[in-house]
Design a protein around this motif. Structure first.
Motif, mmCIF file in Angstrom:
data_model
loop_
_atom_site.group_PDB
_atom_site.id
_atom_site.type_symbol
_atom_site.label_atom_id
_atom_site.label_comp_id
_atom_site.label_asym_id
_atom_site.label_seq_id
_atom_site.Cartn_x
_atom_site.Cartn_y
_atom_site.Cartn_z
ATOM 1 N N TRP A 71 0.867 -1.175 0.000
ATOM 2 C CA TRP A 71 0.000 0.000 0.000
ATOM 3 C C TRP A 71 0.907 1.229 0.000
ATOM 4 C CZ3 TRP A 71 -4.979 0.873 -0.805
ATOM 5 C CH2 TRP A 71 -5.929 -0.135 -0.578
ATOM 6 N N THR A 72 0.626 2.170 -0.901
ATOM 7 C CA THR A 72 1.418 3.408 -0.945
ATOM 8 C C THR A 72 0.501 4.625 -0.916
ATOM 9 O OG1 THR A 72 1.466 3.615 -3.366
ATOM 10 C CG2 THR A 72 3.150 2.223 -2.332
ATOM 11 N N GLU A 81 5.604 8.292 -4.214
ATOM 12 C CA GLU A 81 4.778 7.380 -3.426
ATOM 13 C C GLU A 81 5.532 6.933 -2.164
ATOM 14 O OE1 GLU A 81 2.903 5.359 -7.412
ATOM 15 O OE2 GLU A 81 2.885 4.187 -5.562
ATOM 16 N N GLU A 82 4.779 6.814 -1.071
ATOM 17 C CA GLU A 82 5.342 6.411 0.221
ATOM 18 C C GLU A 82 4.680 5.105 0.659
ATOM 19 O OE1 GLU A 82 4.934 7.817 4.892
ATOM 20 O OE2 GLU A 82 4.488 9.224 3.269
ATOM 21 N N SER A 98 5.733 5.079 9.660
ATOM 22 C CA SER A 98 5.391 6.237 8.832
ATOM 23 C C SER A 98 5.153 7.442 9.727
ATOM 24 C CB SER A 98 4.127 5.943 8.011
ATOM 25 O OG SER A 98 3.661 7.104 7.370
ATOM 26 N N GLU A 99 5.876 8.515 9.436
ATOM 27 C CA GLU A 99 5.665 9.743 10.203
ATOM 28 C C GLU A 99 4.271 10.306 9.962
ATOM 29 O OE1 GLU A 99 8.716 12.502 9.277
ATOM 30 O OE2 GLU A 99 10.357 11.268 10.101
ATOM 31 N N ARG A 100 3.754 10.067 8.778
ATOM 32 C CA ARG A 100 2.440 10.616 8.438
ATOM 33 C C ARG A 100 1.322 9.900 9.210
ATOM 34 N NH1 ARG A 100 0.391 13.497 4.338
ATOM 35 N NH2 ARG A 100 2.404 13.460 3.289
ATOM 36 N N PHE A 101 1.338 8.576 9.191
ATOM 37 C CA PHE A 101 0.231 7.810 9.745
ATOM 38 C C PHE A 101 0.480 7.299 11.162
ATOM 39 C CE2 PHE A 101 -0.050 7.031 5.061
ATOM 40 C CZ PHE A 101 -1.204 7.760 4.843
ATOM 41 N N GLN A 124 -7.111 12.674 9.369
ATOM 42 C CA GLN A 124 -6.706 14.073 9.381
ATOM 43 C C GLN A 124 -6.820 14.663 7.977
ATOM 44 O OE1 GLN A 124 -5.837 15.526 12.409
ATOM 45 N NE2 GLN A 124 -6.485 13.513 13.168
ATOM 46 N N LEU A 125 -6.888 15.986 7.916
ATOM 47 C CA LEU A 125 -6.965 16.651 6.617
ATOM 48 C C LEU A 125 -5.747 16.323 5.762
ATOM 49 C CD1 LEU A 125 -8.294 20.175 7.719
ATOM 50 C CD2 LEU A 125 -9.594 18.307 6.698
ATOM 51 N N GLU A 126 -4.585 16.098 6.431
ATOM 52 C CA GLU A 126 -3.361 15.795 5.697
ATOM 53 C C GLU A 126 -3.378 14.393 5.083
ATOM 54 O OE1 GLU A 126 -3.519 16.851 8.781
ATOM 55 O OE2 GLU A 126 -2.834 18.935 8.602
ATOM 56 N N ASP A 127 -4.342 13.561 5.488
ATOM 57 C CA ASP A 127 -4.427 12.200 4.947
ATOM 58 C C ASP A 127 -5.069 12.178 3.558
ATOM 59 O OD1 ASP A 127 -3.352 11.286 7.326
ATOM 60 O OD2 ASP A 127 -5.312 10.904 8.233
ATOM 61 N N GLU A 128 -5.621 13.290 3.164
ATOM 62 C CA GLU A 128 -6.249 13.342 1.842
ATOM 63 C C GLU A 128 -5.183 13.142 0.764
ATOM 64 O OE1 GLU A 128 -9.542 16.068 1.062
ATOM 65 O OE2 GLU A 128 -8.351 16.923 -0.566
ATOM 66 N N GLY A 129 -5.508 12.353 -0.234
ATOM 67 C CA GLY A 129 -4.560 12.091 -1.307
ATOM 68 C C GLY A 129 -4.912 10.832 -2.076
ATOM 69 N N VAL A 130 -3.903 10.268 -2.745
ATOM 70 C CA VAL A 130 -4.089 9.101 -3.608
ATOM 71 C C VAL A 130 -3.452 7.881 -2.943
ATOM 72 C CG1 VAL A 130 -3.740 8.151 -5.909
ATOM 73 C CG2 VAL A 130 -3.978 10.621 -5.610
ATOM 74 N N TYR A 131 -4.225 6.795 -2.840
ATOM 75 C CA TYR A 131 -3.756 5.553 -2.235
ATOM 76 C C TYR A 131 -3.681 4.470 -3.319
ATOM 77 C CZ TYR A 131 -4.439 7.744 2.303
ATOM 78 O OH TYR A 131 -4.359 8.590 3.387
#
Length: 222
Positions: A71-72, A81-82, A98-101, A124-131
């Motif tokens: 999963w990225t 991609e992370e 992951s620093e983000r999650f 969080q709002l910062e979680d918005e994006g492409v998975y």
């Protein structure tokens, strides 16, 4: 003739078979290419937990020793991609540091059912994006790939106010009932008026007949 010779001959006959026949046999086998099923877009409320699904189908049964998936995450399609979750031969599906999650990512699927879904808590709002959901299941040569756009909203759309609809419906219904009642009353008045006219005409005819009878009796008298 031995069975080995028969097997070789049968194999040779299959190899020498026409291409349309081979394609037909492959089609009858029921095998299709790797396919990944995802939701193209998901809306999540800020602060809640969201489940992001990914289910794959393959020509071959999952082999734990050869299976691979990642999963990225991307902020946008132009960003790097992370990887935040992967498959381990010993531990199965496991989140990566992951620093983000942080620790908000958990596996929420079922490998026995080819379900690779995960859940993300405290969105969080910062979680918005492409998975991205990447799947490899050898000996299937095709890599499966699913793309999900996660949209984070601060509030859910307000529910539709049914009060206005009820009020409009009631007013329309009342007006319709009033119209029907008015039509009934008018019809009744017309019928009553018609009956009155008929009665008046009968009375006039009876009066004429009585007058004619009196006149005839007067002419008969000497």
């Amino acid at each position: 003739m031995s069975s080995h010779v028969q097997e070789r001959r049968s194999g040779a006959q299959l190899i020498n078979a026409p291409l349309p026949l081979l394609l037909l046999l492959l089609g009858l086998s029921g095998c299709s290419a790797m396919d990944v099923t995802v939701s193209s877009s998901i809306n999540a409320l800020n602060g809640t937990t969201v489940r992001i699904p990914c289910i794959f189908t393959s020509c071959y049964k999952m082999n734990a020793a050869k299976f691979a998936m990642n999963w990225t995450y991307q902020e946008s399609l132009n960003d790097t991609e992370e990887i935040f979750m992967t498959y381990s031969k010993k531990k199965g599906m496991m989140p990566m540091r992951s620093e983000r999650f942080g620790e908000r990512v958990m596996f929420a699927g079922n490998l026995d059912k080819n379900d690779l879904s995960f859940s993300l808590s405290d969105v969080q709002l910062e979680d918005e994006g492409v998975y991205h959901c990447y799947v490899r299941n050898p000996p299937d040569r095709i890599q499966g790939h699913g793309v999900i756009q996660l949209n984070v909203v601060t509030e859910l759309p307000p529910p539709r106010d049914s009060t206005i609809a009820v009020a409009i419906g009631a007013s329309v219904g009342g007006a319709l009932a009033l119209l029907i009642l008015s039509m009934v009353v008018v019809k009744c008045l017309r019928r009553h008026r018609k009956q009155e006219l008929i009665s008046e005409e009968k009375m006039e005819e009876e009066g004429k007949l009585e007058a004619e009878g009196v006149a005839e009796e007067g002419t008969k008298q000497p």
